[in-house]
Design a protein around this motif. Structure first.
Motif, PDB file in Angstrom:
ATOM      1  N   CYS A 129       5.016   4.101  -6.766  1.00 57.76           N
ATOM      2  CA  CYS A 129       5.566   3.824  -8.107  1.00 57.76           C
ATOM      3  C   CYS A 129       5.569   5.050  -9.018  1.00 57.76           C
ATOM      4  O   CYS A 129       6.022   4.984 -10.142  1.00 57.76           O
ATOM      5  N   SER A 130       5.018   6.155  -8.542  1.00 61.13           N
ATOM      6  CA  SER A 130       4.954   7.427  -9.274  1.00 61.13           C
ATOM      7  C   SER A 130       4.025   7.416 -10.483  1.00 61.13           C
ATOM      8  O   SER A 130       4.103   8.310 -11.321  1.00 61.13           O
ATOM      9  N   LEU A 131       3.169   6.411 -10.588  1.00 60.01           N
ATOM     10  CA  LEU A 131       2.203   6.392 -11.684  1.00 60.01           C
ATOM     11  C   LEU A 131       0.998   7.243 -11.329  1.00 60.01           C
ATOM     12  O   LEU A 131       0.592   7.325 -10.187  1.00 60.01           O
ATOM     13  N   LYS A 132       0.421   7.875 -12.347  1.00 54.72           N
ATOM     14  CA  LYS A 132      -0.800   8.648 -12.150  1.00 54.72           C
ATOM     15  C   LYS A 132      -1.957   7.664 -12.089  1.00 54.72           C
ATOM     16  O   LYS A 132      -2.095   6.810 -12.950  1.00 54.72           O
ATOM     17  N   VAL A 133      -2.753   7.775 -11.051  1.00 54.33           N
ATOM     18  CA  VAL A 133      -3.878   6.849 -10.878  1.00 54.33           C
ATOM     19  C   VAL A 133      -5.205   7.570 -10.962  1.00 54.33           C
ATOM     20  O   VAL A 133      -5.304   8.749 -10.841  1.00 54.33           O
ATOM     21  N   ILE A 175       0.862  -1.180   0.000  1.00 53.60           N
ATOM     22  CA  ILE A 175       0.000   0.000   0.000  1.00 53.60           C
ATOM     23  C   ILE A 175       0.900   1.231   0.000  1.00 53.60           C
ATOM     24  O   ILE A 175       1.893   1.289   0.715  1.00 53.60           O
ATOM     25  N   ALA A 176       0.540   2.203  -0.814  1.00 57.19           N
ATOM     26  CA  ALA A 176       1.278   3.469  -0.851  1.00 57.19           C
ATOM     27  C   ALA A 176       0.265   4.607  -0.893  1.00 57.19           C
ATOM     28  O   ALA A 176      -0.860   4.438  -1.372  1.00 57.19           O
ATOM     29  N   ALA A 177       0.672   5.731  -0.421  1.00 50.63           N
ATOM     30  CA  ALA A 177      -0.193   6.914  -0.443  1.00 50.63           C
ATOM     31  C   ALA A 177      -0.359   7.408  -1.879  1.00 50.63           C
ATOM     32  O   ALA A 177       0.510   7.208  -2.730  1.00 50.63           O
ATOM     33  N   VAL A 178      -1.498   8.024  -2.120  1.00 49.61           N
ATOM     34  CA  VAL A 178      -1.747   8.679  -3.400  1.00 49.61           C
ATOM     35  C   VAL A 178      -1.905  10.164  -3.112  1.00 49.61           C
ATOM     36  O   VAL A 178      -2.746  10.561  -2.317  1.00 49.61           O
ATOM     37  N   VAL A 179      -1.039  10.982  -3.718  1.00 47.69           N
ATOM     38  CA  VAL A 179      -1.068  12.425  -3.518  1.00 47.69           C
ATOM     39  C   VAL A 179      -1.281  13.088  -4.869  1.00 47.69           C
ATOM     40  O   VAL A 179      -0.501  12.866  -5.803  1.00 47.69           O
ATOM     41  N   LYS A 180      -2.350  13.862  -4.950  1.00 49.95           N
ATOM     42  CA  LYS A 180      -2.695  14.546  -6.203  1.00 49.95           C
ATOM     43  C   LYS A 180      -2.701  13.562  -7.378  1.00 49.95           C
ATOM     44  O   LYS A 180      -2.109  13.814  -8.421  1.00 49.95           O
ATOM     45  N   ASP A 181      -3.387  12.438  -7.180  1.00 49.99           N
ATOM     46  CA  ASP A 181      -3.556  11.405  -8.201  1.00 49.99           C
ATOM     47  C   ASP A 181      -2.261  10.714  -8.623  1.00 49.99           C
ATOM     48  O   ASP A 181      -2.215  10.058  -9.660  1.00 49.99           O
ATOM     49  N   VAL A 182      -1.202  10.811  -7.825  1.00 46.93           N
ATOM     50  CA  VAL A 182       0.056  10.149  -8.155  1.00 46.93           C
ATOM     51  C   VAL A 182       0.422   9.176  -7.034  1.00 46.93           C
ATOM     52  O   VAL A 182       0.497   9.555  -5.859  1.00 46.93           O
TER      53      VAL A 182
END
Length: 76
Positions: A72-76, A61-68
């Motif tokens: 992994c630095s992918l835009k989600v 699990i990783a945080a998503v900040v401003k849709d990133v």
């Protein structure tokens, strides 16, 4: 020998108590996981499982900040 037997019995009792405590905690965590899986979409659960397996049991699990994704630095 009786003193050693008493120490051994005491150590076994402490070990059994610690094992029971860990088993209880594992059961609670398994129940919490089951409840969380029931609330999530099958698609998300499957994706989480793939990531978890790829991470060899490490954090999946990783945080998503401003849709990133911060993992992994992918835009989600």
């Amino acid at each position: 020998a009786t003193r050693l037997d008493a120490e051994l019995a005491s150590a076994r009792a402490r070990a059994a108590e610690a094992t029971a405590k860990v088993d209880k905690e594992l059961a609670e965590l398994a129940a919490a996981r089951t409840a969380a899986v029931a609330k999530a979409s099958p698609q998300h659960v499957a994706h989480y499982q793939r990531v978890l397996e790829a991470q060899k049991g490490q954090e999946a699990i990783a945080a998503v900040v401003k849709d990133v994704c911060q993992g992994c630095s992918l835009k989600v």
